[in-house]
Design a protein around this motif. Structure first.
Motif, PDB file in Angstrom:
ATOM      1  N   ILE A   1       0.825  -1.208   0.000  1.00  0.00           N
ATOM      2  CA  ILE A   1       0.000   0.000   0.000  1.00  0.00           C
ATOM      3  C   ILE A   1       0.858   1.258   0.000  1.00  0.00           C
ATOM      4  CG2 ILE A   1      -1.837   1.229   1.203  1.00  0.00           C
ATOM      5  CD1 ILE A   1      -2.550  -1.630   0.121  1.00  0.00           C
ATOM      6  N   LEU A   2       1.918   1.261   0.797  1.00  0.00           N
ATOM      7  CA  LEU A   2       2.749   2.456   0.938  1.00  0.00           C
ATOM      8  C   LEU A   2       3.324   2.919  -0.398  1.00  0.00           C
ATOM      9  CD1 LEU A   2       4.636   1.495   4.216  1.00  0.00           C
ATOM     10  CD2 LEU A   2       2.892   3.262   3.983  1.00  0.00           C
ATOM     11  N   VAL A   3       3.741   1.971  -1.228  1.00  0.00           N
ATOM     12  CA  VAL A   3       4.351   2.348  -2.502  1.00  0.00           C
ATOM     13  C   VAL A   3       3.332   3.017  -3.420  1.00  0.00           C
ATOM     14  CG1 VAL A   3       3.952   0.165  -3.729  1.00  0.00           C
ATOM     15  CG2 VAL A   3       5.978   1.555  -4.267  1.00  0.00           C
ATOM     16  N   ASN A   4       2.040   2.737  -3.218  1.00  0.00           N
ATOM     17  CA  ASN A   4       0.997   3.382  -4.020  1.00  0.00           C
ATOM     18  C   ASN A   4       0.626   4.757  -3.483  1.00  0.00           C
ATOM     19  OD1 ASN A   4       0.596   1.347  -6.003  1.00  0.00           O
ATOM     20  ND2 ASN A   4      -0.524   0.131  -4.514  1.00  0.00           N
ATOM     21  N   ILE A   5       0.811   4.977  -2.179  1.00  0.00           N
ATOM     22  CA  ILE A   5       0.569   6.301  -1.594  1.00  0.00           C
ATOM     23  C   ILE A   5       1.657   7.275  -2.035  1.00  0.00           C
ATOM     24  CG2 ILE A   5       0.560   7.581   0.595  1.00  0.00           C
ATOM     25  CD1 ILE A   5      -0.792   5.185   1.900  1.00  0.00           C
ATOM     26  N   CYS A   6       2.860   6.748  -2.196  1.00  0.00           N
ATOM     27  CA  CYS A   6       4.026   7.580  -2.530  1.00  0.00           C
ATOM     28  C   CYS A   6       3.756   8.409  -3.795  1.00  0.00           C
ATOM     29  CB  CYS A   6       5.250   6.688  -2.727  1.00  0.00           C
ATOM     30  SG  CYS A   6       6.787   7.579  -3.028  1.00  0.00           S
ATOM     31  N   GLY A   7       3.909   9.722  -3.678  1.00  0.00           N
ATOM     32  CA  GLY A   7       3.747  10.605  -4.826  1.00  0.00           C
ATOM     33  C   GLY A   7       2.340  11.123  -5.047  1.00  0.00           C
ATOM     34  N   THR A   8       1.362  10.640  -4.262  1.00  0.00           N
ATOM     35  CA  THR A   8      -0.006  11.133  -4.388  1.00  0.00           C
ATOM     36  C   THR A   8      -0.204  12.339  -3.475  1.00  0.00           C
ATOM     37  OG1 THR A   8      -0.932   9.794  -2.575  1.00  0.00           O
ATOM     38  CG2 THR A   8      -0.737   8.741  -4.751  1.00  0.00           C
ATOM     39  N   ARG A   9      -1.407  12.900  -3.468  1.00  0.00           N
ATOM     40  CA  ARG A   9      -1.688  14.032  -2.584  1.00  0.00           C
ATOM     41  C   ARG A   9      -1.712  13.629  -1.115  1.00  0.00           C
ATOM     42  NH1 ARG A   9      -7.500  14.542  -1.485  1.00  0.00           N
ATOM     43  NH2 ARG A   9      -8.699  13.018  -2.695  1.00  0.00           N
ATOM     44  N   PHE A  10      -1.695  12.325  -0.853  1.00  0.00           N
ATOM     45  CA  PHE A  10      -1.650  11.836   0.528  1.00  0.00           C
ATOM     46  C   PHE A  10      -0.216  11.610   1.005  1.00  0.00           C
ATOM     47  CE2 PHE A  10      -5.668  10.454  -1.385  1.00  0.00           C
ATOM     48  CZ  PHE A  10      -6.562  11.073  -0.524  1.00  0.00           C
ATOM     49  N   ASP A  11       0.729  11.895   0.149  1.00  0.00           N
ATOM     50  CA  ASP A  11       2.138  11.764   0.499  1.00  0.00           C
ATOM     51  C   ASP A  11       2.634  13.088   1.080  1.00  0.00           C
ATOM     52  OD1 ASP A  11       4.878  11.547   0.669  1.00  0.00           O
ATOM     53  OD2 ASP A  11       5.207  10.990  -1.428  1.00  0.00           O
ATOM     54  N   LYS A  12       2.634  13.169   2.407  1.00  0.00           N
ATOM     55  CA  LYS A  12       3.127  14.350   3.113  1.00  0.00           C
ATOM     56  C   LYS A  12       4.335  13.974   3.982  1.00  0.00           C
ATOM     57  CE  LYS A  12      -0.255  16.916   1.547  1.00  0.00           C
ATOM     58  NZ  LYS A  12      -0.010  17.980   0.556  1.00  0.00           N
ATOM     59  N   VAL A  13       5.084  12.977   3.538  1.00  0.00           N
ATOM     60  CA  VAL A  13       6.190  12.462   4.347  1.00  0.00           C
ATOM     61  C   VAL A  13       7.271  13.523   4.553  1.00  0.00           C
ATOM     62  CG1 VAL A  13       8.046  10.756   4.453  1.00  0.00           C
ATOM     63  CG2 VAL A  13       5.748  10.063   3.756  1.00  0.00           C
ATOM     64  N   LYS A  14       7.627  14.243   3.511  1.00  0.00           N
ATOM     65  CA  LYS A  14       8.692  15.239   3.657  1.00  0.00           C
ATOM     66  C   LYS A  14       8.307  16.313   4.667  1.00  0.00           C
ATOM     67  CE  LYS A  14      10.889  14.591  -0.840  1.00  0.00           C
ATOM     68  NZ  LYS A  14      11.281  15.211  -2.138  1.00  0.00           N
ATOM     69  N   GLU A  15       7.048  16.754   4.628  1.00  0.00           N
ATOM     70  CA  GLU A  15       6.578  17.746   5.594  1.00  0.00           C
ATOM     71  C   GLU A  15       6.575  17.156   7.004  1.00  0.00           C
ATOM     72  OE1 GLU A  15       4.393  18.645   1.694  1.00  0.00           O
ATOM     73  OE2 GLU A  15       5.238  16.942   2.741  1.00  0.00           O
ATOM     74  N   PHE A  16       6.152  15.909   7.132  1.00  0.00           N
ATOM     75  CA  PHE A  16       6.106  15.235   8.426  1.00  0.00           C
ATOM     76  C   PHE A  16       7.509  15.118   9.026  1.00  0.00           C
ATOM     77  CE2 PHE A  16       6.317  11.265  10.885  1.00  0.00           C
ATOM     78  CZ  PHE A  16       5.314  11.471  11.815  1.00  0.00           C
ATOM     79  N   LYS A  17       8.468  14.801   8.176  1.00  0.00           N
ATOM     80  CA  LYS A  17       9.836  14.588   8.661  1.00  0.00           C
ATOM     81  C   LYS A  17      10.511  15.872   9.141  1.00  0.00           C
ATOM     82  CE  LYS A  17      12.545  12.046   6.249  1.00  0.00           C
ATOM     83  NZ  LYS A  17      13.243  11.531   5.060  1.00  0.00           N
ATOM     84  N   LYS A  18      10.015  17.019   8.715  1.00  0.00           N
ATOM     85  CA  LYS A  18      10.577  18.269   9.225  1.00  0.00           C
ATOM     86  C   LYS A  18      10.347  18.396  10.722  1.00  0.00           C
ATOM     87  CE  LYS A  18      10.013  20.771   4.854  1.00  0.00           C
ATOM     88  NZ  LYS A  18       9.270  21.859   4.146  1.00  0.00           N
ATOM     89  N   GLU A  19       9.220  17.873  11.198  1.00  0.00           N
ATOM     90  CA  GLU A  19       8.897  17.916  12.630  1.00  0.00           C
ATOM     91  C   GLU A  19       9.350  16.658  13.348  1.00  0.00           C
ATOM     92  OE1 GLU A  19       7.589  20.526  14.203  1.00  0.00           O
ATOM     93  OE2 GLU A  19       7.529  21.675  12.331  1.00  0.00           O
ATOM     94  N   HIS A  20       9.422  15.538  12.604  1.00  0.00           N
ATOM     95  CA  HIS A  20       9.738  14.241  13.218  1.00  0.00           C
ATOM     96  C   HIS A  20      10.780  13.521  12.351  1.00  0.00           C
ATOM     97  CE1 HIS A  20       6.136  15.054  15.568  1.00  0.00           C
ATOM     98  NE2 HIS A  20       5.498  15.269  14.437  1.00  0.00           N
ATOM     99  N   PRO A  21      12.035  13.944  12.433  1.00  0.00           N
ATOM    100  CA  PRO A  21      13.062  13.392  11.538  1.00  0.00           C
ATOM    101  C   PRO A  21      13.553  11.996  11.909  1.00  0.00           C
ATOM    102  CG  PRO A  21      14.030  14.990  13.029  1.00  0.00           C
ATOM    103  CD  PRO A  21      12.560  15.042  13.261  1.00  0.00           C
TER     104      PRO A  21
END
Length: 365
Positions: A241-261
């Motif tokens: 599932i994760l590989v399909n989320i990657c790159g969609t509008r539900f992919d906010k990982v980079k923003e999340f990692k700014k607060e939780h690296p």
């Protein structure tokens, strides 16, 4: 801080909704009332959504707009204290197209528990709505006579434990009992399930053997008997599932990692073969998800278990892609589709410790 939902207690209400498959076919339709009865015996009330028993959808219980609407309503309802998904499935991605995770970010947090296809909700609930969720059994899993998985799931829901040990034995995919003679089955119509079957405990057939890798002088090496430890925020789910989320509008990982690296990535695979696992992890790495990871906690893969695909197996599918990162990799943990399943709080800060075949996850926030 990533929001931790309030612990539930007897007298509270648990909602059952089906954002993925519903309990419309046997044995799931038979397991649903047994599961609900087991939970009600603990003193909880149950509210079933209209989707819980439906099966007219494609890859999910019903129309994804209906699924998304009910999931949102259940999460926002003040008279529902926690949610257990009715099941996994195939196309819950279409359900979350109808979920507003920004709105959920402003709602009081509550526990949601489910796995597999439910990664579609668990993952963005953490990374977008800033709310912890439980990667653990769906409602049918609570029909059996309760063992560690079910007890630990409710220990998380009720907030009675913060440290969880792994389970010593498991059901090895594809392994049969050599003491039993194979008997040719004669089809005489649909199988008639008995309550004894539905309540059956795990039929363990193998001892757990964790495989861990740490950084050595010449790259990654097997940890052998030395202690492996990592600390960070647990994040992940089903790799399919994760590989399909990657790159969609539900992919906010980079923003999340700014607060939780400091992330410990938790992956497990259902239908992926070894090559698919390797390609998927490569995709997440190239997308920047894995940058700065504190380590990897990998569950036993279901379909890829002990496969060799032109030299690619369940181990080098991972180490061949992330081994150059120099962080610990713990593999064949009891997370995901291969029973028993250790429930994991995604979005929680934890210390993961392995020595030999002993696994412990201790939550520290």
């Amino acid at each position: 801080m990533i929001r931790r939902p309030k612990s539930i207690r007897p007298g509270d209400t648990i909602g059952i909704t089906a954002p993925s498959f519903g309990a419309s076919t046997e044995p799931y339709s038979l397991m649903l009332p047994i599961s609900e009865g087991n939970i009600e015996k603990l003193g909880y009330h149950i509210v079933e959504g209209e989707t819980a028993r439906k099966g007219d959808g494609i890859g999910i219980s019903t129309d994804p707009k209906v699924c998304g609407k009910e999931l949102m309503e259940f999460y926002k309802r003040s008279d529902i204290d926690a949610i257990i998904s009715a099941g996994g499935g195939e196309l819950m991605c279409e359900t979350i197209s109808n979920v507003d995770f920004e709105e959920l970010k402003n709602c009081p947090p509550k526990w949601f528990i489910g796995y597999s296809d439910n990664t579609n909700f668990v993952f963005p609930l953490v990374t977008i709505s800033n709310t912890q969720a439980i990667y653990g059994p769906c409602i049918s899993g609570f029909a059996k006579d309760w063992e560690e998985t079910e007890k630990d799931s409710f220990a998380i829901l009720e907030g009675t434990k913060s440290s969880f040990d792994g389970y010593k034995r498991f059901i090895e995919p594809g392994k049969t009992d050599d003491t039993q003679e194979e008997k040719e089955e004669v089809s005489e119509g649909p199988h008639v399930y008995t309550e004894e079957e539905l309540r059956a405990t795990y039929a363990f057939n193998a001892d757990r053997e964790l495989v861990s890798f740490v950084s050595g002088e010449n790259g990654m090496k097997e940890a052998a008997g030395e202690q492996v430890q990592m600390e960070g925020v647990l994040l992940g789910g089903c790799l399919d599932i994760l590989v399909n989320i990657c790159g969609t509008r539900f992919d906010k990982v980079k923003e999340f990692k700014k607060e939780h690296p400091d992330i410990i990535w938790v992956f497990e695979a259902c239908e992926l073969n070894p090559m698919s696992i390797r390609r998927s992890i490569w995709c997440l790495k190239e997308a920047g998800w894995l940058d700065g990871a504190k380590g990897f906690l990998i569950g036993r893969p279901e379909d890829a278990w002990k496969q060799d695909q032109i030299g690619c197996n369940q181990y080098n599918a991972v180490t061949g892609v992330v081994g150059d990162m120099g962080v610990p990799i713990i593999m064949d943990a009891e997370i995901g589709h291969v029973d028993p399943m250790l429930p994991v709080i995604m979005g929680a800060k934890a210390k993961v410790t392995v020595k030999g075949n002993d696994l412990n996850i201790t939550y520290i926030d």
